[in-house]
Design an enzyme around this catalytic site. Structure first.
Site, PDB file in Angstrom:
ATOM      1  N   LYS A 170       0.812  -1.212   0.000  1.00 39.82           N
ATOM      2  CA  LYS A 170       0.000   0.000   0.000  1.00 39.82           C
ATOM      3  C   LYS A 170       0.847   1.265   0.000  1.00 39.82           C
ATOM      4  O   LYS A 170       0.391   2.323  -0.445  1.00 39.82           O
ATOM      5  CB  LYS A 170      -0.913   0.021   1.234  1.00 39.82           C
ATOM      6  CG  LYS A 170      -1.841  -1.182   1.346  1.00 39.82           C
ATOM      7  CD  LYS A 170      -2.805  -1.273   0.177  1.00 39.82           C
ATOM      8  CE  LYS A 170      -3.831  -0.169   0.171  1.00 39.82           C
ATOM      9  NZ  LYS A 170      -4.839  -0.335  -0.898  1.00 39.82           N
ATOM     10  N   ALA A 171       2.070   1.191   0.503  1.00 39.87           N
ATOM     11  CA  ALA A 171       2.927   2.383   0.560  1.00 39.87           C
ATOM     12  C   ALA A 171       4.374   1.961   0.734  1.00 39.87           C
ATOM     13  O   ALA A 171       4.669   0.888   1.262  1.00 39.87           O
ATOM     14  CB  ALA A 171       2.502   3.290   1.709  1.00 39.87           C
ATOM     15  N   ARG A 172       5.268   2.832   0.272  1.00 39.23           N
ATOM     16  CA  ARG A 172       6.698   2.641   0.496  1.00 39.23           C
ATOM     17  C   ARG A 172       7.261   3.902   1.139  1.00 39.23           C
ATOM     18  O   ARG A 172       6.880   5.016   0.783  1.00 39.23           O
ATOM     19  CB  ARG A 172       7.436   2.368  -0.816  1.00 39.23           C
ATOM     20  CG  ARG A 172       7.145   1.003  -1.420  1.00 39.23           C
ATOM     21  CD  ARG A 172       8.051   0.747  -2.614  1.00 39.23           C
ATOM     22  NE  ARG A 172       7.767  -0.531  -3.254  1.00 39.23           N
ATOM     23  CZ  ARG A 172       8.278  -1.685  -2.876  1.00 39.23           C
ATOM     24  NH1 ARG A 172       9.124  -1.712  -1.850  1.00 39.23           N
ATOM     25  NH2 ARG A 172       7.976  -2.795  -3.501  1.00 39.23           N
ATOM     26  N   GLY A 173       8.149   3.728   2.097  1.00 41.77           N
ATOM     27  CA  GLY A 173       8.755   4.867   2.765  1.00 41.77           C
ATOM     28  C   GLY A 173      10.206   4.611   3.046  1.00 41.77           C
ATOM     29  O   GLY A 173      10.767   3.570   2.664  1.00 41.77           O
ATOM     30  N   PHE A 175      11.580   3.793   5.704  1.00 42.61           N
ATOM     31  CA  PHE A 175      11.834   2.707   6.639  1.00 42.61           C
ATOM     32  C   PHE A 175      11.230   1.380   6.178  1.00 42.61           C
ATOM     33  O   PHE A 175      11.133   0.440   6.957  1.00 42.61           O
ATOM     34  CB  PHE A 175      11.293   3.060   8.029  1.00 42.61           C
ATOM     35  CG  PHE A 175      12.029   4.210   8.657  1.00 42.61           C
ATOM     36  CD1 PHE A 175      13.411   4.201   8.764  1.00 42.61           C
ATOM     37  CD2 PHE A 175      11.343   5.315   9.129  1.00 42.61           C
ATOM     38  CE1 PHE A 175      14.095   5.252   9.339  1.00 42.61           C
ATOM     39  CE2 PHE A 175      12.020   6.379   9.707  1.00 42.61           C
ATOM     40  CZ  PHE A 175      13.398   6.346   9.804  1.00 42.61           C
ATOM     41  N   GLY A 176      10.807   1.274   4.934  1.00 42.71           N
ATOM     42  CA  GLY A 176      10.309  -0.006   4.442  1.00 42.71           C
ATOM     43  C   GLY A 176       8.999   0.137   3.703  1.00 42.71           C
ATOM     44  O   GLY A 176       8.535   1.230   3.381  1.00 42.71           O
ATOM     45  N   VAL A 178       4.834  -0.863   3.420  1.00 48.02           N
ATOM     46  CA  VAL A 178       3.647  -1.184   4.216  1.00 48.02           C
ATOM     47  C   VAL A 178       2.708  -2.042   3.373  1.00 48.02           C
ATOM     48  O   VAL A 178       2.316  -1.649   2.270  1.00 48.02           O
ATOM     49  CB  VAL A 178       2.926   0.083   4.697  1.00 48.02           C
ATOM     50  CG1 VAL A 178       1.663  -0.281   5.473  1.00 48.02           C
ATOM     51  CG2 VAL A 178       3.857   0.934   5.551  1.00 48.02           C
ATOM     52  N   LYS A 191       4.226  -3.415   8.342  1.00 46.04           N
ATOM     53  CA  LYS A 191       5.384  -2.654   7.849  1.00 46.04           C
ATOM     54  C   LYS A 191       6.575  -3.604   7.844  1.00 46.04           C
ATOM     55  O   LYS A 191       6.980  -4.115   8.893  1.00 46.04           O
ATOM     56  CB  LYS A 191       5.676  -1.444   8.730  1.00 46.04           C
ATOM     57  CG  LYS A 191       6.856  -0.604   8.212  1.00 46.04           C
ATOM     58  CD  LYS A 191       7.253   0.488   9.189  1.00 46.04           C
ATOM     59  CE  LYS A 191       6.294   1.624   9.164  1.00 46.04           C
ATOM     60  NZ  LYS A 191       6.805   2.790   9.955  1.00 46.04           N
ATOM     61  N   ASP A 295       9.135  13.382  12.746  1.00 48.71           N
ATOM     62  CA  ASP A 295       8.902  13.249  11.304  1.00 48.71           C
ATOM     63  C   ASP A 295       7.408  13.390  11.030  1.00 48.71           C
ATOM     64  O   ASP A 295       6.809  12.615  10.295  1.00 48.71           O
ATOM     65  CB  ASP A 295       9.421  11.905  10.784  1.00 48.71           C
ATOM     66  CG  ASP A 295       9.518  11.869   9.259  1.00 48.71           C
ATOM     67  OD1 ASP A 295       9.578  12.947   8.640  1.00 48.71           O
ATOM     68  OD2 ASP A 295       9.531  10.763   8.690  1.00 48.71           O
TER      69      ASP A 295
END
Length: 472
Positions: A170-173, A175-176, A178, A191, A295
């Site tokens: 669903k998402a990338r950031g 820290f990894g 999700v 995550k 953050d």
């Protein structure tokens, strides 16, 4: 019946501490003072506070008090023992001069059941209204109530008792990734972090596992797991899943009404206020340290189905533990476009207060994002843009943001049409306070929540001019 009233100031009587939370939040004069009650009636001192969340406590009122049942007579301390009927408020009363300066909640303990293995006192003291109006101390100041909290191990012991099926990313950031996943028949978010992000994985666990951290406006934590095979090691954080995703993603595809904006902003600020709040206690099970996010941004605020916000992603967060320093130095961490001026200027030594104000600067930018997508004013709603996207683009360098924020002291544009709506106008003023170049001028998350709640009247408050009746 209990009658809450204001003093008539007719003649010498009991002296009480007067406080009006709504008036103080609006910066009105005489919202807090010492008052002398009238002797025409039997007067006592009282404190009324809101304990609706069981974790965050706000004093609503202090003042003079008329009690027809004389329940306050000969009470030297202001001690509350239970909630008012059908209300989320707690109260206490006493009849000694200034006895409501300090107040306490001492609920009657429930008898232990057969499966209780240790005795908890259930005693929580809120001296001097500390849970509502306490000055933020520096990291190295001692908190006398507690310094016995056990330290979290660097690598927690994990028992893998779940059967997680990863469905889709669903998402990338930073820290990894999700994942949307299933745990038996329940949807969860996972995550997944690599070995390089182990420290962030450990930090997030430590934040989520703090006492009293469970809050409706903080992402619900379920479990942490370590997965290893012959090729790689992964670290998982398993949390509640919210289909709407982040506030950032939602605003890209949706506009919001004033009512929706108010609800999102109020619940978001409530979560941030809870994160920032230190809840002192002699009992280790009721102590929560203050935490700075470091953050804070719209992609780290998730939306539930009813548009309530919850705060997530604590990989950079700092816990301010009693009698411990903030650390030696802190670099320019976080997301560049959300960095406060003092971070961009290269400052590295901060107090606890400073870290919380850095979060509030970012909060101002997130509120601007919300306001920019609100459809309740007369002007047109522009396409969604990140803060400073117009000035520095989508992928700015640190130098780009420094030039705009520090040297030119620019901020995102507040449109004239926004100020023509009464509610949005108040929010505009709050945003400008939050992103003030002078960190000392920024208001707290609690203050943001109170202002928005006062405007939309979404949470109960007492009118300072109208006596109210409550059942004992």
């Amino acid at each position: 019946m209990l009658l809450l009233n204001e003093p008539n100031m007719l003649s010498s009587g009991t002296t009480c501490h007067h406080y009006n939370r709504t008036a103080c939040s609006l910066g009105l004069d005489d919202c807090e003072k010492i008052v002398e009650c009238s002797t025409k009636n039997i007067h006592h001192c009282y404190v009324l506070w809101n304990n609706a969340t069981n974790a965050t406590t706000f004093v609503e009122y202090k003042g003079c008090f008329i009690a027809s049942d004389l329940a306050c007579k000969n009470q030297n301390e202001c001690v509350g023992k239970g909630a008012l009927k059908n209300q989320s408020f707690l109260y206490c009363c006493c009849d000694k001069d200034l006895c409501n300066n300090n107040f306490y909640w001492r609920p009657t303990p429930k008898p232990p059941t057969s499966n209780v293995t240790r005795n908890l006192s259930g005693h929580i003291d809120f001296a001097n209204g500390a849970a509502e109006k306490k000055k933020i101390s520096y990291c190295n100041q001692k908190i006398p109530t507690l310094d016995t909290r056990p330290q979290s191990p660097s690598t927690p012991v994990i028992e893998k008792t779940r059967s997680i099926n990863l469905i889709e990313i669903k998402a990338r950031g930073k820290f990894g990734a999700v994942w949307k996943a299933s745990d038996r028949n329940e949807l969860v978010a996972v995550k997944v972090m690599t070995a390089q992000e182990k420290q962030s994985w450990s930090t997030e666990q430590e934040i989520y596992k703090l006492s009293l951290m469970d809050h409706e406006n903080i992402l619900h934590f379920i479990a942490a797991e370590k997965h290893s095979d012959s090729i790689r090691t992964e670290f998982w954080l398993i949390t509640a899943f919210h289909q709407l995703g982040s506030l950032h993603d939602f605003l890209k595809h949706n506009t919001v009404s004033w009512e929706q904006l108010s609800h999102i902003a109020c619940t978001m600020s409530r979560g941030l206020a809870h994160l920032h709040e230190e809840i002192p206690s002699d009992n280790i099970d009721y102590y929560k340290p203050a935490v700075a996010h470091r953050d804070f941004k719209s992609s780290n605020v998730l939306l539930k189905d009813d548009l309530s916000a919850c705060i997530a992603d604590f990989g950079l967060a700092l816990i301010f533990k009693p009698s411990r320093s903030c650390g030696d130095t802190h670099g320019q961490v976080g997301t560049r476009r959300y960095m406060a001026p003092e971070i961009l200027e290269g400052a590295i030594n901060f107090s606890r207060d400073s870290f919380l104000r850095i979060d509030m600067y970012a909060c101002g930018l997130v509120l601007w994002e919300l306001l920019s997508r609100c459809s309740s004013h007369q002007g047109s709603v522009s396409d969604y843009k990140l803060p400073f996207e117009k000035e520095v683009g989508q992928h700015p360098t640190l130098e780009d943001v420094q030039e705009v924020v520090v040297h030119k002291k620019m901020r995102p544009v507040i449109e004239k049409s926004w100020r023509e709506h009464s509610g949005l106008s108040v929010l505009c003023n709050t945003i400008e306070e939050l992103w003030d170049h002078d960190a000392e001028a920024r208001v707290s998350a609690c203050c943001v929540m109170e202002r928005i709640s006062f405007q939309c009247q979404s949470i109960p408050f007492l009118s300072p001019s109208t006596p109210l009746m409550y059942e004992a």
